[in-house]
Design a protein around this motif. Structure first.
Motif, PDB file in Angstrom:
ATOM      1  N   ALA A 279       0.792  -1.194  -0.011  1.00 55.93           N
ATOM      2  CA  ALA A 279       0.305  -0.128  -0.030  1.00 55.93           C
ATOM      3  C   ALA A 279       1.008   1.153   0.048  1.00 55.93           C
ATOM      4  O   ALA A 279       0.620   2.306  -0.745  1.00 55.93           O
ATOM      5  N   GLN A 280       1.885   1.305   0.952  1.00 53.54           N
ATOM      6  CA  GLN A 280       2.817   2.388   1.097  1.00 53.54           C
ATOM      7  C   GLN A 280       3.656   2.666  -0.404  1.00 53.54           C
ATOM      8  O   GLN A 280       3.578   3.862  -1.109  1.00 53.54           O
ATOM      9  N   ALA A 281       3.870   1.433  -1.190  1.00 53.00           N
ATOM     10  CA  ALA A 281       4.491   1.749  -2.334  1.00 53.00           C
ATOM     11  C   ALA A 281       3.499   2.238  -3.555  1.00 53.00           C
ATOM     12  O   ALA A 281       4.142   2.719  -4.551  1.00 53.00           O
ATOM     13  N   ARG A 282       2.288   1.693  -3.321  1.00 49.22           N
ATOM     14  CA  ARG A 282       1.369   2.311  -4.295  1.00 49.22           C
ATOM     15  C   ARG A 282       0.949   3.757  -3.812  1.00 49.22           C
ATOM     16  O   ARG A 282       0.797   4.490  -5.072  1.00 49.22           O
ATOM     17  N   LEU A 283       0.776   4.191  -2.686  1.00 47.39           N
ATOM     18  CA  LEU A 283       0.596   5.582  -2.656  1.00 47.39           C
ATOM     19  C   LEU A 283       1.414   6.664  -2.735  1.00 47.39           C
ATOM     20  O   LEU A 283       1.059   7.568  -3.166  1.00 47.39           O
ATOM     21  N   GLY A 284       2.827   6.447  -2.919  1.00 52.50           N
ATOM     22  CA  GLY A 284       3.742   7.290  -3.063  1.00 52.50           C
ATOM     23  C   GLY A 284       3.429   8.109  -4.523  1.00 52.50           C
ATOM     24  O   GLY A 284       3.238   9.219  -4.679  1.00 52.50           O
ATOM     25  N   PRO A 285       3.608   6.926  -5.524  1.00 51.11           N
ATOM     26  CA  PRO A 285       3.310   7.597  -7.158  1.00 51.11           C
ATOM     27  C   PRO A 285       1.887   8.160  -7.135  1.00 51.11           C
ATOM     28  O   PRO A 285       1.795   9.228  -7.893  1.00 51.11           O
TER      29      PRO A 285
ATOM     30  N   ARG B  92       4.127  24.243  -8.542  1.00 52.30           N
ATOM     31  CA  ARG B  92       4.917  23.281  -9.665  1.00 52.30           C
ATOM     32  C   ARG B  92       6.595  22.901  -9.433  1.00 52.30           C
ATOM     33  O   ARG B  92       6.873  22.083  -9.561  1.00 52.30           O
ATOM     34  N   LEU B  93       7.101  24.068  -8.984  1.00 50.25           N
ATOM     35  CA  LEU B  93       8.591  23.843  -8.515  1.00 50.25           C
ATOM     36  C   LEU B  93       8.581  22.898  -7.486  1.00 50.25           C
ATOM     37  O   LEU B  93       9.512  22.172  -7.529  1.00 50.25           O
ATOM     38  N   LEU B  94       7.722  22.865  -6.452  1.00 48.41           N
ATOM     39  CA  LEU B  94       7.815  21.804  -5.277  1.00 48.41           C
ATOM     40  C   LEU B  94       7.348  20.349  -5.671  1.00 48.41           C
ATOM     41  O   LEU B  94       8.284  19.361  -5.623  1.00 48.41           O
TER      42      LEU B  94
ATOM     43  N   ALA C  24      12.736  10.719  -1.234  1.00 51.53           N
ATOM     44  CA  ALA C  24      11.765  12.009  -1.353  1.00 51.53           C
ATOM     45  C   ALA C  24      10.592  11.969  -0.305  1.00 51.53           C
ATOM     46  O   ALA C  24       9.665  12.810  -0.697  1.00 51.53           O
ATOM     47  N   HIS C  25      10.636  11.178   0.760  1.00 52.70           N
ATOM     48  CA  HIS C  25       9.564  11.035   1.549  1.00 52.70           C
ATOM     49  C   HIS C  25       8.932  12.363   2.206  1.00 52.70           C
ATOM     50  O   HIS C  25       7.724  12.789   2.119  1.00 52.70           O
ATOM     51  N   THR C  26       9.908  13.204   2.477  1.00 55.45           N
ATOM     52  CA  THR C  26       9.395  14.349   3.086  1.00 55.45           C
ATOM     53  C   THR C  26       8.832  15.548   2.017  1.00 55.45           C
ATOM     54  O   THR C  26       7.887  16.075   2.098  1.00 55.45           O
ATOM     55  N   GLU C  27       9.408  15.397   0.735  1.00 58.01           N
ATOM     56  CA  GLU C  27       8.872  16.179  -0.207  1.00 58.01           C
ATOM     57  C   GLU C  27       7.274  15.574  -0.884  1.00 58.01           C
ATOM     58  O   GLU C  27       6.444  16.362  -0.987  1.00 58.01           O
ATOM     59  N   ILE C  28       7.368  14.430  -0.602  1.00 56.19           N
ATOM     60  CA  ILE C  28       5.994  13.798  -1.131  1.00 56.19           C
ATOM     61  C   ILE C  28       4.899  14.347  -0.081  1.00 56.19           C
ATOM     62  O   ILE C  28       3.902  14.506  -0.551  1.00 56.19           O
TER      63      ILE C  28
ATOM     64  N   LEU D 120       5.509  14.630   9.074  1.00 51.26           N
ATOM     65  CA  LEU D 120       6.340  15.366   8.520  1.00 51.26           C
ATOM     66  C   LEU D 120       7.059  15.968   9.751  1.00 51.26           C
ATOM     67  O   LEU D 120       8.186  16.362   9.977  1.00 51.26           O
ATOM     68  N   ALA D 121       6.164  16.632  10.891  1.00 53.45           N
ATOM     69  CA  ALA D 121       6.663  17.335  11.870  1.00 53.45           C
ATOM     70  C   ALA D 121       7.538  16.419  12.778  1.00 53.45           C
ATOM     71  O   ALA D 121       8.606  16.857  13.383  1.00 53.45           O
TER      72      ALA D 121
END
Length: 416
Positions: A267-273, A328-330, A346-350, A407-408
Motif C-alpha cells: 500500500a505504501q509503495a502504491r500511494l507514493g506515486p 509546480r516547482l515543489l 523523497a518522503h518529506t517532499e511527497i 512530517l513534523a
C-alpha cells in the motif's frame, strides 16, 4: 536540478496539448449529453471510447508507468508536465490516456508485486484499457487514516503454510468485511478488486498483519451495495465510489499478491506515486481555474468597470499565479528526487506536496467560483466539480493531518 523539458517530453507535450484542444475540451459537453441518454449512468459514453482510440493512435497511452515493459518508460520528471495538462480536464483526459486512478495504482501494484499468472490475467487487460479495476482499502467503521485499523478479515482455508509468492499455494482465502469509497467499483467494466485486509490480526507487528488479494468482481458474496456521492457528485467518469460488502467471499490462495503480511508495504509503495500524480493533475486544475478567472474578469462589468479592473480580482489572480508557480516547482523537485534517490529519499517532499497542493488549489478554485457568481456553483462551468474533486484530495491517500504529523516528527527528530 534541471527542470527543462527534454526532447521527448517536449514532443509529448505538444502532442498532448493538440489532443486536448482538438478532442478533449470539445468532448466535455458531448460526454454529458451522451451520458444522459445511456441506459445506466455508469455506462461509458461513446465519446470516451473515441478519445481512448485517438490517444492510442497518437502514442499517448500508459504514460504514467516508468517500466518500459508495460508503459511509456517516462521518469516522474518527464511525466509531471503531461499529468498537469490532463488535470485541466480531470474527468476525461486521464481516462482517455489510460492514466486514471485507481487503475494506475493497481497497474503499478500488479507490475511490481504480482505473479506472472496474475499479470497475464489482470495486468495485460488493464494495460490495454479493456477492463477497469478497483482498490478496496478504506472502511466506514474505523478511522482509515490509520491503515492498521482496518477490520476486513482475509482468512486462510486449507493449503500449505508458505508465505512466499507464486501460484503454487493450495487452499483458498475467505474474505469478510465492509469497504466504502471504493473508486471505480460502479463501472460495469470493473472486473477486478485489489482488497486489503488482515490475515494475521493478532500479529505483534501491526504493519505485518495486512495482506492484499485479487477478487474478481463476479465472485459470489461480493456485493457492490451503493454509490457514494462526493459533495453530491457521483463521479461517473471515474467509475464512481462504492460501498462494497464481502460476505464469505472465497478466492484461490494463488490470488494473494506478494506474500502474507506484505499488504501494508505494498500500500505504501502504491500511494507514493499516486500522491504525486494527484498533485501534478491538481496544478492543471488550478491552471484551468486561472484561465476561467481571467476570461470572466475581462468579459463582465460591475459598478461601472470590468471585473478585471477591480482591485480584489486582480489580487486573486496574482496570488493564484504565484501559488501555482511555487507548487509546480515543489512538485518538480519531488519528481526529480523520486527519480534520483527513490521514493523513500523523497518522503518529506511527497508529504509536503500532498499537504500543500490540494489545500492551495481548493483556495484558487474557491476564488474562481466567487468570481463567477451563481455560475460558479452551476453545471454550466466546471468549477464546482473541480472544487469537489480537489477538496476530496485533502482526504484521499491520507488526510492532511496524518502527513503533517509524520512530517513534523521527522523535522523534530534531530532535536529530540
Amino acid at each position: 536540478m534541471d527542470f527543462a523539458f527534454d526532447a521527448r517530453t517536449e514532443e509529448l507535450r505538444k502532442n498532448l496539448l493538440s489532443f486536448m484542444d482538438e478532442h478533449v475540451y470539445p468532448a466535455e459537453a458531448v460526454a454529458d449529453e451522451q451520458r444522459a441518454a445511456l441506459a445506466s449512468p455508469w455506462d461509458t459514453p461513446q465519446i470516451v471510447e473515441d478519445l481512448k482510440a485517438e490517444a492510442r493512435r497518437r502514442g499517448l497511452w500508459n504514460l504514467f508507468l516508468p517500466d518500459e515493459e508495460y508503459g511509456a518508460g517516462l521518469t516522474n520528471l518527464q511525466y509531471a508536465p503531461l499529468a498537469e495538462i490532463t488535470g485541466r480536464s480531470p474527468h476525461l483526459a486521464p481516462t482517455a490516456l489510460n492514466c486514471a486512478a485507481p487503475d494506475t495504482g493497481n497497474m503499478e501494484v500488479l507490475a511490481q508485486f504480482s505473479s506472472e499468472a496474475q499479470k497475464k490475467q489482470w495486468l495485460r487487460p488493464l494495460l490495454a484499457g479493456e477492463i477497469r479495476s478497483a482498490f478496496a482499502m478504506t472502511e466506514p467503521d474505523v478511522a482509515s487514516s490509520d491503515a492498521t485499523n482496518i477490520e476486513t478479515r482475509i482468512e486462510r482455508d486449507g493449503g500449505g503454510t508458505s508465505r512466499s509468492s507464486g501460484a503454487e499455494r493450495g487452499g483458498s482465502y475467505v474474505i469478510n468485511g465492509r469497504k466504502w469509497y471504493i473508486s471505480g467499483a460502479m463501472n460495469p467494466l470493473c472486473r477486478i478488486f485489489i482488497v486489503m485486509g488482515k490475515t494475521d490480526p493478532d500479529g505483534a507487528d501491526v504493519r505485518r498483519q495486512q495482506s492484499m488479494v485479487l477478487v474478481p468482481r463476479d465472485t459470489p458474496g461480493l456485493e457492490v451495495r451503493r454509490a457514494m456521492r462526493v459533495y453530491g457528485y457521483e463521479d461517473h467518469y471515474h467509475g464512481g465510489h462504492a460501498e462494497v460488502v464481502f460476505h464469505d467471499v472465497r478466492v484461490p490462495a494463488a490470488n494473494l499478491i506478494g506474500e502474507e503480511g506484505g499488504g501494508f508495504g505494498i500500500a505504501q509503495a502504491r500511494l507514493g506515486p499516486g500522491r504525486i500524480h494527484h498533485c501534478m493533475r491538481l496544478i492543471g486544475m488550478a491552471e484551468r481555474a486561472i484561465e476561467l478567472m481571467c476570461r470572466r474578469a475581462v468579459s463582465r462589468t460591475a459598478f461601472g468597470k470590468p471585473l478585471a479592473r477591480q482591485g480584489v480580482v486582480q489580487q486573486w489572480i496574482a496570488d493564484a499565479r504565484v501559488a501555482v508557480e511555487q507548487l509546480r516547482l515543489l512538485v518538480l523537485k519531488t519528481a526529480w528526487l523520486m527519480d534520483t534517490v527513490g521514493n523513500k529519499g523523497a518522503h518529506t517532499e511527497i508529504q509536503a506536496i500532498k499537504i500543500a497542493t490540494p489545500r492551495t488549489v481548493v483556495d484558487i478554485l474557491d476564488r474562481a467560483v466567487q468570481l463567477h457568481g451563481a455560475g460558479g456553483v452551476s453545471q454550466d462551468f466546471p468549477l464546482a466539480e473541480l472544487w469537489a474533486a480537489a477538496r476530496t484530495l485533502r482526504l484521499a491517500d491520507g488526510p492532511d493531518e496524518v502527513h503533517q504529523r509524520s512530517l513534523a516528527r521527522r523535522e523534530l527528530k534531530a532535536y529530540l
